[in-house]
Design a protein around this motif. Structure first.
Motif, PDB file in Angstrom:
ATOM      1  N   GLU A   1       0.821  -1.206   0.000  1.00 40.32           N
ATOM      2  CA  GLU A   1       0.000   0.000   0.000  1.00 40.32           C
ATOM      3  C   GLU A   1       0.857   1.259   0.000  1.00 40.32           C
ATOM      4  OE1 GLU A   1      -2.502  -0.455   3.364  1.00 40.32           O
ATOM      5  OE2 GLU A   1      -3.909  -1.826   2.363  1.00 40.32           O
ATOM      6  N   ASN A   2       1.942   1.232   0.755  1.00 43.01           N
ATOM      7  CA  ASN A   2       2.838   2.393   0.780  1.00 43.01           C
ATOM      8  C   ASN A   2       3.534   2.604  -0.556  1.00 43.01           C
ATOM      9  OD1 ASN A   2       2.212   2.908   3.479  1.00 43.01           O
ATOM     10  ND2 ASN A   2       3.879   1.591   4.233  1.00 43.01           N
ATOM     11  N   ALA A   3       3.745   1.493  -1.269  1.00 39.97           N
ATOM     12  CA  ALA A   3       4.393   1.590  -2.574  1.00 39.97           C
ATOM     13  C   ALA A   3       3.401   1.866  -3.694  1.00 39.97           C
ATOM     14  CB  ALA A   3       5.166   0.300  -2.869  1.00 39.97           C
ATOM     15  N   GLY A   4       2.120   1.972  -3.348  1.00 41.88           N
ATOM     16  CA  GLY A   4       1.104   2.260  -4.352  1.00 41.88           C
ATOM     17  C   GLY A   4       0.585   1.044  -5.075  1.00 41.88           C
ATOM     18  N   ALA A   5       0.877  -0.149  -4.568  1.00 41.66           N
ATOM     19  CA  ALA A   5       0.406  -1.388  -5.197  1.00 41.66           C
ATOM     20  C   ALA A   5      -0.355  -2.196  -4.145  1.00 41.66           C
ATOM     21  CB  ALA A   5       1.573  -2.195  -5.749  1.00 41.66           C
ATOM     22  N   LYS A   6      -1.655  -2.070  -4.145  1.00 37.00           N
ATOM     23  CA  LYS A   6      -2.482  -2.767  -3.170  1.00 37.00           C
ATOM     24  C   LYS A   6      -2.655  -4.220  -3.595  1.00 37.00           C
ATOM     25  CE  LYS A   6      -6.846  -2.520  -0.677  1.00 37.00           C
ATOM     26  NZ  LYS A   6      -8.136  -1.781  -0.509  1.00 37.00           N
ATOM     27  N   VAL A   7      -2.292  -5.130  -2.712  1.00 35.56           N
ATOM     28  CA  VAL A   7      -2.380  -6.562  -2.999  1.00 35.56           C
ATOM     29  C   VAL A   7      -3.226  -7.215  -1.918  1.00 35.56           C
ATOM     30  CG1 VAL A   7      -1.109  -8.703  -3.321  1.00 35.56           C
ATOM     31  CG2 VAL A   7      -0.111  -6.546  -4.092  1.00 35.56           C
ATOM     32  N   ASP A   8      -4.218  -7.970  -2.354  1.00 37.64           N
ATOM     33  CA  ASP A   8      -5.069  -8.718  -1.422  1.00 37.64           C
ATOM     34  C   ASP A   8      -4.749 -10.201  -1.602  1.00 37.64           C
ATOM     35  OD1 ASP A   8      -6.930  -9.766   0.245  1.00 37.64           O
ATOM     36  OD2 ASP A   8      -8.685  -8.923  -0.769  1.00 37.64           O
ATOM     37  N   PHE A   9      -3.996 -10.750  -0.671  1.00 34.45           N
ATOM     38  CA  PHE A   9      -3.592 -12.154  -0.773  1.00 34.45           C
ATOM     39  C   PHE A   9      -4.739 -13.118  -0.535  1.00 34.45           C
ATOM     40  CE2 PHE A   9       0.357  -9.936   0.430  1.00 34.45           C
ATOM     41  CZ  PHE A   9       1.184 -10.381  -0.581  1.00 34.45           C
ATOM     42  N   LEU A  10      -5.871 -12.632  -0.038  1.00 32.61           N
ATOM     43  CA  LEU A  10      -6.995 -13.500   0.306  1.00 32.61           C
ATOM     44  C   LEU A  10      -8.182 -13.307  -0.632  1.00 32.61           C
ATOM     45  CD1 LEU A  10      -6.906 -13.084   4.194  1.00 32.61           C
ATOM     46  CD2 LEU A  10      -5.827 -14.866   2.808  1.00 32.61           C
ATOM     47  N   SER A  11      -7.973 -12.667  -1.766  1.00 33.84           N
ATOM     48  CA  SER A  11      -9.059 -12.466  -2.725  1.00 33.84           C
ATOM     49  C   SER A  11      -9.276 -13.726  -3.551  1.00 33.84           C
ATOM     50  CB  SER A  11      -8.733 -11.288  -3.646  1.00 33.84           C
ATOM     51  OG  SER A  11      -7.644 -11.609  -4.499  1.00 33.84           O
ATOM     52  N   ALA A  12     -10.349 -13.742  -4.311  1.00 36.77           N
ATOM     53  CA  ALA A  12     -10.681 -14.910  -5.123  1.00 36.77           C
ATOM     54  C   ALA A  12      -9.622 -15.187  -6.191  1.00 36.77           C
ATOM     55  CB  ALA A  12     -12.048 -14.710  -5.780  1.00 36.77           C
ATOM     56  N   ASP A  13      -8.953 -14.143  -6.662  1.00 34.70           N
ATOM     57  CA  ASP A  13      -7.963 -14.302  -7.733  1.00 34.70           C
ATOM     58  C   ASP A  13      -6.602 -14.766  -7.218  1.00 34.70           C
ATOM     59  OD1 ASP A  13      -9.825 -13.463  -9.620  1.00 34.70           O
ATOM     60  OD2 ASP A  13      -9.286 -11.345  -9.344  1.00 34.70           O
ATOM     61  N   THR A  14      -6.326 -14.552  -5.936  1.00 34.19           N
ATOM     62  CA  THR A  14      -4.984 -14.827  -5.420  1.00 34.19           C
ATOM     63  C   THR A  14      -4.928 -15.897  -4.334  1.00 34.19           C
ATOM     64  OG1 THR A  14      -5.218 -13.043  -3.787  1.00 34.19           O
ATOM     65  CG2 THR A  14      -4.242 -12.468  -5.915  1.00 34.19           C
ATOM     66  N   ILE A  15      -6.076 -16.274  -3.761  1.00 31.99           N
ATOM     67  CA  ILE A  15      -6.039 -17.151  -2.595  1.00 31.99           C
ATOM     68  C   ILE A  15      -5.414 -18.506  -2.917  1.00 31.99           C
ATOM     69  CG2 ILE A  15      -8.392 -17.952  -3.044  1.00 31.99           C
ATOM     70  CD1 ILE A  15      -6.636 -17.529   0.380  1.00 31.99           C
ATOM     71  N   LEU A  16      -5.697 -19.047  -4.115  1.00 24.55           N
ATOM     72  CA  LEU A  16      -5.142 -20.357  -4.461  1.00 24.55           C
ATOM     73  C   LEU A  16      -3.624 -20.308  -4.508  1.00 24.55           C
ATOM     74  CD1 LEU A  16      -6.031 -23.242  -5.180  1.00 24.55           C
ATOM     75  CD2 LEU A  16      -5.937 -22.580  -7.588  1.00 24.55           C
ATOM     76  N   TRP A  17      -3.088 -19.205  -5.016  1.00 28.19           N
ATOM     77  CA  TRP A  17      -1.636 -19.087  -5.126  1.00 28.19           C
ATOM     78  C   TRP A  17      -1.012 -18.688  -3.793  1.00 28.19           C
ATOM     79  CZ3 TRP A  17      -1.791 -21.910  -8.899  1.00 28.19           C
ATOM     80  CH2 TRP A  17      -2.707 -21.724  -9.933  1.00 28.19           C
ATOM     81  N   SER A  18      -1.788 -18.051  -2.921  1.00 30.15           N
ATOM     82  CA  SER A  18      -1.313 -17.818  -1.560  1.00 30.15           C
ATOM     83  C   SER A  18      -1.157 -19.144  -0.824  1.00 30.15           C
ATOM     84  CB  SER A  18      -2.289 -16.908  -0.806  1.00 30.15           C
ATOM     85  OG  SER A  18      -2.375 -15.632  -1.411  1.00 30.15           O
ATOM     86  N   ILE A  19      -2.100 -20.049  -1.041  1.00 27.76           N
ATOM     87  CA  ILE A  19      -1.981 -21.396  -0.470  1.00 27.76           C
ATOM     88  C   ILE A  19      -0.783 -22.113  -1.085  1.00 27.76           C
ATOM     89  CG2 ILE A  19      -3.110 -23.638  -0.280  1.00 27.76           C
ATOM     90  CD1 ILE A  19      -5.791 -22.134  -0.299  1.00 27.76           C
ATOM     91  N   GLY A  20      -0.610 -21.957  -2.404  1.00 32.36           N
ATOM     92  CA  GLY A  20       0.530 -22.583  -3.067  1.00 32.36           C
ATOM     93  C   GLY A  20       1.853 -22.095  -2.526  1.00 32.36           C
ATOM     94  N   ASN A  21       1.928 -20.830  -2.159  1.00 31.14           N
ATOM     95  CA  ASN A  21       3.150 -20.290  -1.574  1.00 31.14           C
ATOM     96  C   ASN A  21       3.475 -20.984  -0.252  1.00 31.14           C
ATOM     97  OD1 ASN A  21       5.276 -18.127  -1.091  1.00 31.14           O
ATOM     98  ND2 ASN A  21       3.900 -17.743   0.620  1.00 31.14           N
ATOM     99  N   ILE A  22       2.441 -21.222   0.569  1.00 28.33           N
ATOM    100  CA  ILE A  22       2.659 -21.900   1.854  1.00 28.33           C
ATOM    101  C   ILE A  22       3.154 -23.324   1.629  1.00 28.33           C
ATOM    102  CG2 ILE A  22       1.561 -22.677   3.977  1.00 28.33           C
ATOM    103  CD1 ILE A  22      -0.456 -20.408   3.664  1.00 28.33           C
ATOM    104  N   VAL A  23       2.512 -24.036   0.709  1.00 24.56           N
ATOM    105  CA  VAL A  23       2.901 -25.427   0.433  1.00 24.56           C
ATOM    106  C   VAL A  23       4.321 -25.480  -0.126  1.00 24.56           C
ATOM    107  CG1 VAL A  23       2.342 -27.474  -0.922  1.00 24.56           C
ATOM    108  CG2 VAL A  23       0.500 -26.110   0.071  1.00 24.56           C
ATOM    109  N   THR A  24       4.634 -24.568  -1.036  1.00 24.16           N
ATOM    110  CA  THR A  24       5.986 -24.542  -1.626  1.00 24.16           C
ATOM    111  C   THR A  24       7.029 -24.254  -0.560  1.00 24.16           C
ATOM    112  OG1 THR A  24       5.067 -23.785  -3.733  1.00 24.16           O
ATOM    113  CG2 THR A  24       7.430 -23.471  -3.383  1.00 24.16           C
ATOM    114  N   TRP A  25       6.758 -23.276   0.298  1.00 21.22           N
ATOM    115  CA  TRP A  25       7.691 -22.932   1.384  1.00 21.22           C
ATOM    116  C   TRP A  25       7.905 -24.109   2.321  1.00 21.22           C
ATOM    117  CZ3 TRP A  25       7.016 -22.424   6.748  1.00 21.22           C
ATOM    118  CH2 TRP A  25       8.041 -21.749   7.423  1.00 21.22           C
TER     119      TRP A  25
END
Length: 291
Positions: A142-166
């Motif tokens: 948000e401070n950089a001017g790029a609002k990212v919602d990691f829990l939205s419908a478009d990103t939640i699957l890949w947020s889960i993928g990040n956890i599994v990959t890590w």
């Protein structure tokens, strides 16, 4: 000869008993439960009666749009997450096996450490980085001017993928690195004498010899993808887009413990077990071509 057979049977007996108790019997019981259904009379207020249903529960499974959607979701997840995870694991293993690597033991432990954290705990830790208001990543964006919602419908699957990959990259890296260490060093020395660079040695010698280990980690990853449960279950209270049937295992869990429809849940579990076998076997057949 008879003594040898008796000795072999005696040594195998503990494994056979445990295998039957924790694997064969549960699957058999699930298949049995999937062939029945509970029938209630009197507008659902009368006594419940268990009756033979044949394959009707399986027909319900394949006709359920939530089940079809959950399967397609985890397949899309696996098509992206599994290659990324195994690619990272392979890259880390090759780097640790190279001659320029230093502090190999420390970095092996550091890469493996996330696997030592239970998946549920890892999901809880990452949730603090996803939830707006407390996440430093969201605040930085948000401070950089790029609002990212990691829990939205478009990103939640890949947020889960990040956890599994890590969580699992280090585990697969250890398997691949152990296989690399078992390759005779003479092969690399001969290639160096012939003028091969480290990159060519990795591409033409190391990676082809890692094919069995890559196949093994690939099968494990496919099985884990179809069994995806813990991470989306932990994130569900914070992400409204994660429904009770977001993955096939979550759908089975909801049918059993949310709707008390254990027979339908058993049918989902059996179908998922068969799908896991089909995809794993297909991957093994595909990997064995040309060998």
């Amino acid at each position: 000869m008879i003594r040898r057979h008796r000795a072999a049977a005696l040594l195998l007996a503990p494994f056979v008993v445990l295998f039957g108790a924790v694997f064969v019997l549960p699957i058999g019981y699930a298949v049995y439960q999937s062939l029945f259904r509970v029938r209630r009379s009197g507008l659902g207020l009368g006594p419940a009666e268990t009756v033979f249903a044949g394959l009707s529960n399986y027909a319900r499974v394949f006709a359920d749009s939530a089940f079809v959607g959950s399967v397609l979701r985890v397949l899309a997840f696996g098509l992206v997450q599994v290659p990324v995870m195994l690619g990272l694991a392979l890259l880390l293993a090759l780097v640790l096996d190279s001659r320029v690597a230093r502090f190999g033991r420390f970095f092996r432990l550091a890469y493996f450490l996330p696997f030592a954290i239970p998946g549920v705990i890892a999901a809880v830790l990452w949730s603090f980085l996803y939830v707006p208001g407390i996440s430093p990543l969201v605040a930085f964006g948000e401070n950089a001017g790029a609002k990212v919602d990691f829990l939205s419908a478009d990103t939640i699957l890949w947020s889960i993928g990040n956890i599994v990959t890590w969580s699992w990259t280090g585990y697969n890296m250890v398997i691949l690195h152990t296989s690399l260490r078992s390759i005779p060093r003479e092969l690399f020395e001969a290639a160096e004498v012939d003028g091969c660079s480290g990159l060519r040695i990795a591409w033409h010698i190391k990676i082809p010899l890692l094919r069995p280990s890559l196949t093994l980690t690939g099968v494990f990853s496919i099985i884990g993808t179809l069994q995806l449960f813990g991470e989306p279950m932990v994130l569900r209270p914070m992400a409204s887009v994660i429904s009770g049937g977001y993955t096939p295992v979550m759908l089975s869990y909801q049918a059993a413990f949310g709707l008390n429809d254990y027979n339908f849940a058993a049918a989902i579990a059996v179908v998922l077990a068969l799908a896991t076998f089909v995809f794993s076997y297909g991957f093994l057949r595909l990997s064995s071509r040309g060998t």
